[in-house]
Design a protein around this motif. Structure first.
Motif, mmCIF file in Angstrom:
data_model
loop_
_atom_site.group_PDB
_atom_site.id
_atom_site.type_symbol
_atom_site.label_atom_id
_atom_site.label_comp_id
_atom_site.label_asym_id
_atom_site.label_seq_id
_atom_site.Cartn_x
_atom_site.Cartn_y
_atom_site.Cartn_z
ATOM 1 N N LEU A 90 33.491 28.818 -38.189
ATOM 2 C CA LEU A 90 34.348 29.962 -37.833
ATOM 3 C C LEU A 90 34.540 30.855 -39.053
ATOM 4 N N ALA A 116 31.591 32.874 -40.170
ATOM 5 C CA ALA A 116 31.214 33.998 -39.314
ATOM 6 C C ALA A 116 31.946 35.285 -39.695
ATOM 7 N N PHE A 117 32.893 35.195 -40.626
ATOM 8 C CA PHE A 117 33.668 36.377 -41.042
ATOM 9 C C PHE A 117 32.869 37.147 -42.086
ATOM 10 N N ASN A 118 32.035 38.081 -41.676
ATOM 11 C CA ASN A 118 31.261 38.699 -42.753
ATOM 12 C C ASN A 118 32.040 39.711 -43.569
ATOM 13 N N ALA A 119 33.325 39.918 -43.234
ATOM 14 C CA ALA A 119 34.138 40.774 -44.080
ATOM 15 C C ALA A 119 34.617 40.024 -45.320
ATOM 16 N N TRP A 145 33.815 33.300 -47.629
ATOM 17 C CA TRP A 145 33.607 32.417 -46.480
ATOM 18 C C TRP A 145 32.215 32.565 -45.885
#
Ligand code: SF4
Ligand code: SF4
Lengths: 177, 214
Positions: B69, B72-75, B79
């Motif tokens: 999860l 998946a935060f490409n901002a 992470w």
């Protein structure tokens, strides 16, 4: 159908009318906004260059906010507009952390809110509130799949950019430079 | 990412059922007050093996879910690495092994899980080094994300609480125990549990600081 928007950074005067129009149109709670104006100053005095950008959600083609939403509240509707269903949203904030553009805010009523490209107006054939109100007419909204729309014509004529395309989000808010 | 939320739903319910099946180990005189609860117990006892398999599979999915999860935060460049899934799984597994070592009364079982924990801790350390190597060889945003731990505000917290106290020291203590040296029995387990907690805590906080530059 692929809705998108282009903002002319050369014509924008930074008056923030678009911000106020949006807050009024969409009943945005005090202290929050769905669009905002960024002023970037380059160079040293007296050789200064200013870029004014009216920013909002980019309605990304590859939207990380939709991918990260655990409930399916963030979703994509017709024309590629990214929307949030308030009654399905649990306010976890995953989408806020996953948006590289900081386009979302937590609504005091417990859900997450952001620009909808004024989908309710667009459905009736009107332009988004920010576009309609701009005194310099520096914003163009339309369908990228229609080669004759204002937007497509503008993007063909002018040099443009998107914000951090390297983040892989395929943003659909263009800035004419 | 709704599959993770569904996984949590399955694993939470089955974990509670599993605990209920074993409640007499802790409260020998336990009695289910209603008949339908007794019937349920008989039913799940009959399918205990299947339940165990379901839990095993879903436990692994739950373990990687948090990592996947967040990745998946490409901002959030910190992470946004595929190592995070395996790393969260390793940290979860080592916490699980430590919890068993802490709670088990059987000496043989304790030694077995101490050995397992040792292997997982080594894997975790390898994954952490691997992750930082990946960051340092990547783009500026990821170099800056790694810098949060290599001189930045989270350096002390991460290397002391997670790496030293959470991985290396309990690993060494485990090794000493296996060699027959006498150490406080509960110490490595508690340290590993704390390490896993701090790892998640620090990572979730630091990740929100890392960002794209524009
Ligand atoms: S700009 Fe942010 S909120 Fe809008 S679609 Fe892209 S990631 Fe989602
Ligand atoms: S805050 Fe709402 S819209 Fe955003 S990820 Fe969580 S559930 Fe989805």
């Amino acid at each position: 159908m692929r809705y998108a928007m282009a903002v002319d950074t050369k014509k924008c005067v930074g008056c923030s009318d678009c911000v106020v129009a949006c807050q009024t149109e969409n009943n945005v709670p005090i202290g929050f906004c769905r669009d905002w104006v960024v002023e970037v100053i380059d160079g040293t005095y007296p050789q200064l260059e200013v870029e004014l950008r009216s920013e909002r959600c980019n309605h990304c083609e590859n939207a990380p906010c939709v991918r990260c939403c655990p409930t399916g509240a963030s979703h994509i509707v017709e024309g590629g507009i990214v929307m949030v269903k308030p009654n399905k949203c649990i306010g976890c904030g995953a989408c806020i952390a996953s948006c590289p553009y900081d386009a979302r805010y937590p609504h005091p009523k417990g859900y997450v809110d952001k620009c909808t490209f004024c989908f309710h107006r667009v459905k009736q054939g009107m332009k988004p509130a920010c576009v309609a109100v701009c005194p310099t007419k520096c914003m163009y909204f339309g369908d990228l799949d229609d080669p004759n729309s204002d937007l497509s014509v503008m993007l063909k004529r002018r040099k443009h950019k998107t914000l951090i395309p390297e983040a892989g989000t395929l943003p659909q808010l263009y800035f004419l430079i | 990412m709704s599959w993770g939320a569904w996984t949590l739903l399955v694993i939470t319910v089955s974990a509670f059922i599993w605990c209920a099946l074993h409640i007499r180990e802790f409260f020998p005189n336990w009695d289910w007050k209603y008949k339908w609860l007794k019937d349920l117990e008989i039913f799940f006892n009959r399918y205990k093996k299947q339940l165990a398999w379901v839990m095993l599979i879903f436990a692994i999915i739950t373990g990687v879910y948090t990592g996947i999860l967040l990745s998946a935060f490409n901002a959030r460049p910190l992470w946004n690495t595929s190592v995070l899934g395996p790393l969260f799984l390793a940290s979860g597994l080592s916490a699980g092994a430590a919890a068993i070592v802490l709670s088990s009364k059987d000496k043989k079982e304790r030694i077995l899980f101490t050995k397992i924990d040792l292997v997982i801790l080594a894997t975790e350390l390898f994954l952490i080094v691997h992750m930082f190597m990946g960051f340092m060889a990547s783009t500026q945003v990821q170099i800056e994300a790694a810098q949060l731990f290599l001189g930045g505000p989270y350096t002390m917290a991460f290397w002391i609480f997670v790496v030293m106290l959470g991985i290396i020291i309990p690993g060494v203590l485990d090794l000493m125990e296996l060699r027959g040296k006498h150490i406080p029995a509960a110490l490595p387990g508690i340290l590993v549990l704390m390490g896993s907690f701090f790892f998640r805590f620090i990572f979730v906080f630091a990740g929100q600081v890392s960002r794209w530059l524009y």
